[in-house]
Structures are given as structure tokens and as C-alpha cells.
Design a protein around this motif. Structure first.
Motif, PDB file in Angstrom:
ATOM      1  N   LYS A  12       0.843  -1.209   0.000  1.00  0.00           N
ATOM      2  CA  LYS A  12       0.000   0.000   0.000  1.00  0.00           C
ATOM      3  C   LYS A  12       0.884   1.268   0.000  1.00  0.00           C
ATOM      4  O   LYS A  12       0.623   2.222  -0.730  1.00  0.00           O
ATOM      5  CB  LYS A  12      -0.884  -0.019   1.261  1.00  0.00           C
ATOM      6  CG  LYS A  12      -2.291   0.428   0.988  1.00  0.00           C
ATOM      7  CD  LYS A  12      -3.164   0.274   2.200  1.00  0.00           C
ATOM      8  CE  LYS A  12      -3.936   1.565   2.408  1.00  0.00           C
ATOM      9  NZ  LYS A  12      -3.825   2.111   3.741  1.00  0.00           N
ATOM     10  N   GLU A  16       1.475   4.500  -2.811  1.00  0.00           N
ATOM     11  CA  GLU A  16       1.523   5.937  -2.472  1.00  0.00           C
ATOM     12  C   GLU A  16       2.823   6.551  -2.976  1.00  0.00           C
ATOM     13  O   GLU A  16       2.842   7.641  -3.528  1.00  0.00           O
ATOM     14  CB  GLU A  16       1.467   6.140  -0.949  1.00  0.00           C
ATOM     15  CG  GLU A  16       0.122   5.887  -0.325  1.00  0.00           C
ATOM     16  CD  GLU A  16       0.221   5.947   1.202  1.00  0.00           C
ATOM     17  OE1 GLU A  16       0.934   6.817   1.737  1.00  0.00           O
ATOM     18  OE2 GLU A  16      -0.400   5.094   1.859  1.00  0.00           O
ATOM     19  N   HIS A  19       2.905   7.036  -6.722  1.00  0.00           N
ATOM     20  CA  HIS A  19       2.076   8.193  -7.075  1.00  0.00           C
ATOM     21  C   HIS A  19       2.834   9.503  -6.808  1.00  0.00           C
ATOM     22  O   HIS A  19       2.905  10.388  -7.657  1.00  0.00           O
ATOM     23  CB  HIS A  19       0.768   8.134  -6.278  1.00  0.00           C
ATOM     24  CG  HIS A  19      -0.136   9.283  -6.559  1.00  0.00           C
ATOM     25  ND1 HIS A  19      -0.237  10.378  -5.715  1.00  0.00           N
ATOM     26  CD2 HIS A  19      -0.940   9.533  -7.617  1.00  0.00           C
ATOM     27  CE1 HIS A  19      -1.082  11.239  -6.241  1.00  0.00           C
ATOM     28  NE2 HIS A  19      -1.530  10.765  -7.390  1.00  0.00           N
ATOM     29  N   GLU A  20       3.440   9.610  -5.649  1.00  0.00           N
ATOM     30  CA  GLU A  20       4.160  10.833  -5.267  1.00  0.00           C
ATOM     31  C   GLU A  20       5.392  11.065  -6.152  1.00  0.00           C
ATOM     32  O   GLU A  20       5.751  12.198  -6.459  1.00  0.00           O
ATOM     33  CB  GLU A  20       4.599  10.758  -3.793  1.00  0.00           C
ATOM     34  CG  GLU A  20       3.463  10.825  -2.808  1.00  0.00           C
ATOM     35  CD  GLU A  20       2.709  12.143  -2.873  1.00  0.00           C
ATOM     36  OE1 GLU A  20       3.235  13.142  -2.387  1.00  0.00           O
ATOM     37  OE2 GLU A  20       1.593  12.172  -3.437  1.00  0.00           O
ATOM     38  N   LYS A 269       8.856   6.389   2.212  1.00  0.00           N
ATOM     39  CA  LYS A 269       7.765   7.371   2.046  1.00  0.00           C
ATOM     40  C   LYS A 269       8.210   8.746   2.550  1.00  0.00           C
ATOM     41  O   LYS A 269       7.974   9.769   1.911  1.00  0.00           O
ATOM     42  CB  LYS A 269       6.530   6.871   2.813  1.00  0.00           C
ATOM     43  CG  LYS A 269       5.308   7.742   2.665  1.00  0.00           C
ATOM     44  CD  LYS A 269       4.085   7.028   3.187  1.00  0.00           C
ATOM     45  CE  LYS A 269       3.575   7.690   4.423  1.00  0.00           C
ATOM     46  NZ  LYS A 269       2.303   7.164   4.906  1.00  0.00           N
TER      47      LYS A 269
END
Ligand code: NDP
Length: 279
Positions: A12, A16, A19-20, A269
Motif C-alpha cells: 500500500k 503511495e 504516485h508521489e 515514504k
């Protein structure tokens, strides 16, 4: 009992990150891992972090220093890394050798590059429930695992065993932000067993091999095991006696295969977020 595999949360987080990364216009974020000495735990964490960055298409460099480096020399070297425009984020492996004043480094690190939330500014943000700082990666990994398992913290009784600045305390603040009712336990806690058994969500971060057995777990509880220990037979194990909670817990994370891998995903992240903020 459902097994809450870290891989689910990691996948998951990867989505993210992908996408970033699209917002970085081809720029690849760069992580600096700073290690002093040759502690096997540090080397293993460093290796895992580098592997994870590579897998996610991020850059990571190791900066290693001898265990006997002086306080002054280390600070000089650390400041160079801190101020290097090509570095987006820093992971400092701790604890540092005694001769280095770690508190000074916590105050020195650029809060924008402080991916593991050790600076006073980031700690304050976590404790104030603000979202634009960096929380310690392991504490955030626990929340990510719960979210990936669709386990809401809202109004739940959550007990955390451990009050370190790396896991227990920041996790308590992140859980509070999700509206859990939080209890923090430590070595002076009276009736640890009863306090743990009363929890709907139990997070173990004591660093004691298999100390929490089935009698510490309430029926239907969710158990997150942060501990990474080596037992007397040399096997990796958590703080929870996994076999003895099978018939009591509704869900639990395994060790290995649980929180550890998600910690490096959270680190990645944070690195992408740090790079985006610097662009
Ligand atoms: P610390 O040793 O800094 O803190 C341990 C905490 O647990 C302390 O607050 C201590 O209480 C409490 N504690 C220890 N024994 C007991 C006991 N018998 N009863 C009640 N409380 C107890 O450890 P860390 O927070 O750094 O790490 C905890 C665990 O998490 C370790 O196994 C570590 O390896 C693991 N870890 C895993 C990571 C991951 O990525 N998965 C990352 C970081 C850590 P007191 O304050 O009273 O001494």
C-alpha cells in the motif's frame, strides 16, 4: 487468528510512493544512511534499508565512520551530510558511541531531512498531532499496518508496552491522533498482564523475547509485535509468544514478516516527502 503480514502495508505504501514520485518530474530522491561503528544490528538495518530503497527506485548511500571517531570530528562530518544539497533525507543509526553527544546531533539535524523524527521540531509535531513533521518510522509503521488491515483505532482501548522515544511514546501520540484511548506500560507498571489483557489493540515494544504470552491477550484483541529479539536458540523472535496467542487474538503481526519491513517502507515514504518539500 488473522496474520497481519507487513507485506500488505508495504504494498500500500509502495502505491503511495509511486504516485508521489510522479510529482518529482524524474528526480530521484537520495537517502544518506549514517553509521558509526560496525554493530551487526545497524549493519542489518542498513542493508534492509538500502534494499528497500533500490526496490522502490530510490537512491541510498552509506556514510560510515569508525566507532572511536571523536565528538568534534563526527559533528563536522555530519554537518557536511546535513548541508549537502544532493541529499534529501538522513537516517542516523543509533545509539551512537558514548563519546558522541547524541543530543547535540538531534538538535543539529535539519528537520526537513530528519526522516526518523529525532529532532525536537519533529518530536514536537508528533506530540502536537501535526501532520507535516516526520514521526519515527517504526511508530508510524504500526499505524500503517493497522490501517492496511482495516483496523480502526477510533475509540479503541490500546495498550503499548514500552515508552522509548523511538517506539512507545511516539506510537502513543500517533494512536491518540487516531482517537484511540491509550495506555502506556513500562517496567514499573503494576498488573502488566491485566492492563494488556484489557486492550483491544496491544502493541508490544519492550525488547524482551516472547514476554507477552496468551494470558496477556484479551479475546479478540489485535496484537502488533514491534520487538526484534534473538532467543536462546539464536532464532529471531518478537516480544509476543506467537504460538500461545493463536486462540485468543483476532489478528497479530508475525516476527519476522511484520513491523520490520514496514519500517523501511515508511522511511522511503518519508524520503519522497522530504524530496518533494525541497523542490
Ligand atoms: P528500549 O529498550 O529503548 O525500550 C524498551 C521499553 O520497554 C522501555 O520503556 C521499558 O520500560 C519497557 N520494558 C522493558 N521490559 C519490560 C517489562 N518486562 N515490562 C514492562 N515494560 C518493559 O527499546 P526500543 O523501544 O528501542 O525497542 C523495543 C523493541 O522494538 C526492541 O525489541 C527493538 O529491537 C524493537 N525495534 C524494532 C524496530 C522495527 O523496525 N521493527 C525498530 C526499533 C525497535 P522502562 O522505560 O521502564 O525501562
Amino acid at each position: 487468528m488473522e496474520i497481519l503480514k507487513g507485506a500488505v502495508a508495504a504494498a500500500k505504501i509502495k502505491e503511495e510512493i509511486d504516485h508521489e514520485m510522479g510529482r518529482l518530474n524524474g528526480y530521484t530522491p537520495r537517502l544518506a544512511i549514517v553509521r558509526v561503528g560496525e554493530k551487526p544490528d545497524d549493519i542489518s538495518y542498513e542493508r534492509n534499508a538500502i534494499k528497500k530503497m533500490e526496490k522502490l527506485g530510490l537512491l541510498a548511500d552509506s556514510y560510515t565512520f569508525p566507532a572511536d571517531i571523536s565528538d568534534g570530528e563526527f559533528k563536522e562530518q555530519f554537518q557536511k551530510i546535513n548541508q549537502d544539497e544532493n541529499i534529501d533525507g538522513i537516517l542516523l543509526l543509533r545509539p551512537l558511541p558514548k563519546q558522541i553527544r547524541e543530543k547535540d546531533i538531534e538538535r543539529m539535524i535539519d528537520p526537513g531531512k530528519d526522516l526518523d523524527g529525532i529532532s525536537p521540531e519533529n518530536i514536537a509535531k508528533v506530540f502536537a498531532g501535526e501532520e507535516d513533521g516526520f514521526a519515527p518510522c517504526t511508530a508510524e509503521a504500526v499505524i500503517e499496518i493497522l490501517k492496511a488491515g482495516n483496523i480502526s483505532l477510533e475509540g479503541k482501548r490500546m495498550t503499548i508496552v514500552g515508552r522509548s522515544m523511538v517506539v512507545g511514546r511516539p506510537l502513543a501520540m500517533l494512536a491518540l491522533k487516531e482517537n484511540a484511548t491509550v495506555t502506556i506500560c513500562h517496567t514499573r507498571t503494576k498488573d502488566l498482564e491485566g492492563t494488556c489483557r484489557n486492550a483491544q489493540i496491544l502493541a508490544a515494544a519492550a525488547g524482551k523475547a516472547r514476554m507477552l504470552n496468551g494470558s496477556f491477550v484479551g479475546d479478540g484483541a489485535v496484537v502488533i509485535d514491534v520487538g526484534i529479539n534473538v532467543d536462546e536458540d539464536g532464532n529471531l523472535c518478537g516480544d509476543v509468544d506467537f504460538a500461545s496467542i493463536q486462540d485468543k487474538a483476532a489478528a497479530a503481526t508475525p516476527v519476522p514478516g511484520g513491523v520490520g519491513g514496514v519500517t523501511t517502507s515508511v522511511l522511503a515514504k518519508h524520503l519522497v516527502r522530504a524530496a518533494l518539500a525541497r523542490k
